[in-house]
Design a protein around this motif. Sequence first.
Motif, mmCIF file in Angstrom:
data_model
loop_
_atom_site.group_PDB
_atom_site.id
_atom_site.type_symbol
_atom_site.label_atom_id
_atom_site.label_comp_id
_atom_site.label_asym_id
_atom_site.label_seq_id
_atom_site.Cartn_x
_atom_site.Cartn_y
_atom_site.Cartn_z
ATOM 1 N N GLN A 33 0.830 -1.210 0.000
ATOM 2 C CA GLN A 33 0.000 0.000 0.000
ATOM 3 C C GLN A 33 0.862 1.256 0.000
ATOM 4 O O GLN A 33 0.561 2.235 -0.693
ATOM 5 N N ASP A 34 1.942 1.226 0.773
ATOM 6 C CA ASP A 34 2.859 2.376 0.793
ATOM 7 C C ASP A 34 3.490 2.589 -0.581
ATOM 8 O O ASP A 34 3.644 3.724 -1.043
ATOM 9 N N ALA A 35 3.853 1.479 -1.235
ATOM 10 C CA ALA A 35 4.458 1.576 -2.576
ATOM 11 C C ALA A 35 3.485 2.172 -3.576
ATOM 12 O O ALA A 35 3.855 2.999 -4.416
ATOM 13 N N ILE A 36 2.211 1.755 -3.481
ATOM 14 C CA ILE A 36 1.193 2.281 -4.392
ATOM 15 C C ILE A 36 0.996 3.772 -4.153
ATOM 16 O O ILE A 36 0.896 4.565 -5.104
ATOM 17 N N ARG A 37 0.954 4.179 -2.889
ATOM 18 C CA ARG A 37 0.769 5.607 -2.576
ATOM 19 C C ARG A 37 1.969 6.425 -3.047
ATOM 20 O O ARG A 37 1.808 7.544 -3.538
ATOM 21 N N ASN A 38 3.173 5.876 -2.900
ATOM 22 C CA ASN A 38 4.381 6.602 -3.296
ATOM 23 C C ASN A 38 4.498 6.776 -4.806
ATOM 24 O O ASN A 38 5.245 7.647 -5.267
ATOM 25 N N THR A 39 3.787 5.927 -5.561
ATOM 26 C CA THR A 39 3.867 6.020 -7.028
ATOM 27 C C THR A 39 2.556 6.537 -7.626
ATOM 28 O O THR A 39 2.351 6.462 -8.833
ATOM 29 N N ALA A 40 1.661 7.055 -6.789
ATOM 30 C CA ALA A 40 0.377 7.559 -7.276
ATOM 31 C C ALA A 40 0.548 8.934 -7.934
ATOM 32 O O ALA A 40 1.508 9.657 -7.637
ATOM 33 N N PRO A 41 -0.361 9.302 -8.829
ATOM 34 C CA PRO A 41 -0.296 10.629 -9.462
ATOM 35 C C PRO A 41 -0.228 11.747 -8.427
ATOM 36 O O PRO A 41 -0.892 11.700 -7.393
ATOM 37 N N GLY A 42 0.596 12.732 -8.711
ATOM 38 C CA GLY A 42 0.783 13.858 -7.792
ATOM 39 C C GLY A 42 2.000 13.730 -6.912
ATOM 40 O O GLY A 42 2.432 14.711 -6.306
ATOM 41 N N THR A 43 2.578 12.525 -6.823
ATOM 42 C CA THR A 43 3.785 12.334 -6.021
ATOM 43 C C THR A 43 5.018 12.618 -6.883
ATOM 44 O O THR A 43 4.995 12.419 -8.104
ATOM 45 N N PRO A 44 6.115 13.075 -6.277
ATOM 46 C CA PRO A 44 7.343 13.345 -7.046
ATOM 47 C C PRO A 44 7.860 12.109 -7.793
ATOM 48 O O PRO A 44 8.345 12.222 -8.910
ATOM 49 N N LEU A 45 7.728 10.933 -7.151
ATOM 50 C CA LEU A 45 8.205 9.719 -7.802
ATOM 51 C C LEU A 45 7.381 9.413 -9.050
ATOM 52 O O LEU A 45 7.925 9.004 -10.080
ATOM 53 N N ARG A 46 6.065 9.629 -8.987
ATOM 54 C CA ARG A 46 5.220 9.371 -10.159
ATOM 55 C C ARG A 46 5.541 10.357 -11.282
ATOM 56 O O ARG A 46 5.526 9.989 -12.467
ATOM 57 N N VAL A 47 5.831 11.595 -10.926
ATOM 58 C CA VAL A 47 6.228 12.573 -11.942
ATOM 59 C C VAL A 47 7.456 12.083 -12.692
ATOM 60 O O VAL A 47 7.535 12.143 -13.928
ATOM 61 N N ALA A 48 8.430 11.562 -11.938
ATOM 62 C CA ALA A 48 9.649 11.039 -12.560
ATOM 63 C C ALA A 48 9.348 9.831 -13.440
ATOM 64 O O ALA A 48 9.871 9.710 -14.555
ATOM 65 N N LEU A 49 8.490 8.939 -12.958
ATOM 66 C CA LEU A 49 8.145 7.749 -13.733
ATOM 67 C C LEU A 49 7.433 8.125 -15.038
ATOM 68 O O LEU A 49 7.692 7.521 -16.089
ATOM 69 N N ASP A 50 6.561 9.110 -14.979
ATOM 70 C CA ASP A 50 5.885 9.572 -16.197
ATOM 71 C C ASP A 50 6.883 10.174 -17.185
ATOM 72 O O ASP A 50 6.755 9.983 -18.399
ATOM 73 N N MET A 51 7.877 10.881 -16.650
ATOM 74 C CA MET A 51 8.914 11.451 -17.515
ATOM 75 C C MET A 51 9.751 10.340 -18.162
ATOM 76 O O MET A 51 10.103 10.420 -19.345
ATOM 77 N N ILE A 52 10.037 9.301 -17.385
ATOM 78 C CA ILE A 52 10.814 8.172 -17.907
ATOM 79 C C ILE A 52 10.053 7.467 -19.029
ATOM 80 O O ILE A 52 10.614 7.129 -20.070
ATOM 81 N N LEU A 53 8.742 7.257 -18.812
ATOM 82 C CA LEU A 53 7.919 6.635 -19.845
ATOM 83 C C LEU A 53 7.852 7.503 -21.094
ATOM 84 O O LEU A 53 7.977 7.008 -22.224
ATOM 85 N N ALA A 54 7.651 8.809 -20.885
ATOM 86 C CA ALA A 54 7.557 9.723 -22.026
ATOM 87 C C ALA A 54 8.869 9.771 -22.800
ATOM 88 O O ALA A 54 8.878 9.989 -24.025
ATOM 89 N N GLY A 55 9.985 9.564 -22.111
ATOM 90 C CA GLY A 55 11.295 9.577 -22.764
ATOM 91 C C GLY A 55 11.688 8.240 -23.358
ATOM 92 O O GLY A 55 12.809 8.094 -23.864
ATOM 93 N N HIS A 56 10.774 7.257 -23.263
ATOM 94 C CA HIS A 56 11.007 5.906 -23.808
ATOM 95 C C HIS A 56 12.275 5.281 -23.228
ATOM 96 O O HIS A 56 13.064 4.663 -23.933
#
Length: 359
Positions: free
Chosen positions: A18-41
């Motif tokens: 549950q903590d991992a899911i919350r840490n990677t949810a939209p609006g978190t800094p980690l999710r922002v980074a993950l979205d950038m990584i995906l967008a950068g292929h």
Amino acid sequence: MDASKLSTGVAEREQRLQDAIRNTAPGTPLRVALDMILAGHLGALICVGDTENVLAAGDDGFKLDVSFTANRLFELCKMDGAVVIDRDITKILRANYHLNPDPSLPTSETGTRHRTAARMSLLTKATVISVSSRRSVVNVYVDGKGFQIKSVRDLFVLGNQLTVAMQNTRSQLDRSLLRLTSLELDDCVTLGDLTDIFYLFEVLMSAGSELDKCIVQLGSEGKIAQMQREEYLSGVDEAYTLMIRDYAVDSSDEAARTIRKRLHDTVNAQLRSAKLVAKILGYGDERGEDSIMTPLGLRTLSRVPVVRDGMADKIVDEYGSLQEILEAVDDDPQRLGEIGVKNPDILASSLHRMWGKGE
């Protein structure tokens, strides 16, 4: 393994997930980074927490110990190897780190990066994130179990489906409970009537649980879904428990909690069986779908404003059942005052109106 230790281990693992899911949810800094990584292929392997054991399972790389930002993580993921982050996601400790988990650790994953992530999550208590550049998929691993992060769009679709299901089920449940009250006052409730309502309660609660999971994954984007969930579940918890107490062989709060758990643990489709519901309520095989069931009256009394907390139990303890309460109200409403009802005439009048005997 001791049962209590096993239970504790399962609870701890669930909390970490549950903590991992919350840490990677939209609006978190980690999710922002993950979205950038995906967008950068890009591909990525990220370890969060349990840094001592994570570092012991690898070598090389660059020692950084710098503040975490989404941009820094994105840039560091352009290199090979893993990025190691502290548990609180405030520091980036290593980049380009080469991980060497024990290859004998079991995993069903196929890709190299995903296999490494799964094994690292088994070897340590870290949350391990694997990003696939080829499939544009992000998996989060805890104790070897992978959880795929859904896109906000997919979560919105799922959330909308669940809210519509909850809205429709709540409407059916409200209509069924109104009908149940009429049947109770006329003393003609059948086991089949109860079975249908218990089924609706569980369908609604199950949909609410699924929506709650969706809301957690939505993070900052889940506020509207949260408000809808609260609206559709408003008052349901109390009504459900009181209905169980009204009809169970043992009407205690403790027994009601046990029965609710048994109902919840039963596959929803099986709750359409009147015999199974009767068994869960504590009755034998003699009860059929058309059997008449006599309520205590707790749920009906709770709907009367002058019946304050705890008073419904006192009234039921005094009279025994809803029908006996109705008869007593007809014969001598003032007797209700003797057991603590402050406005017996109002209670009598309310019950008469519900029964259709009002002036």
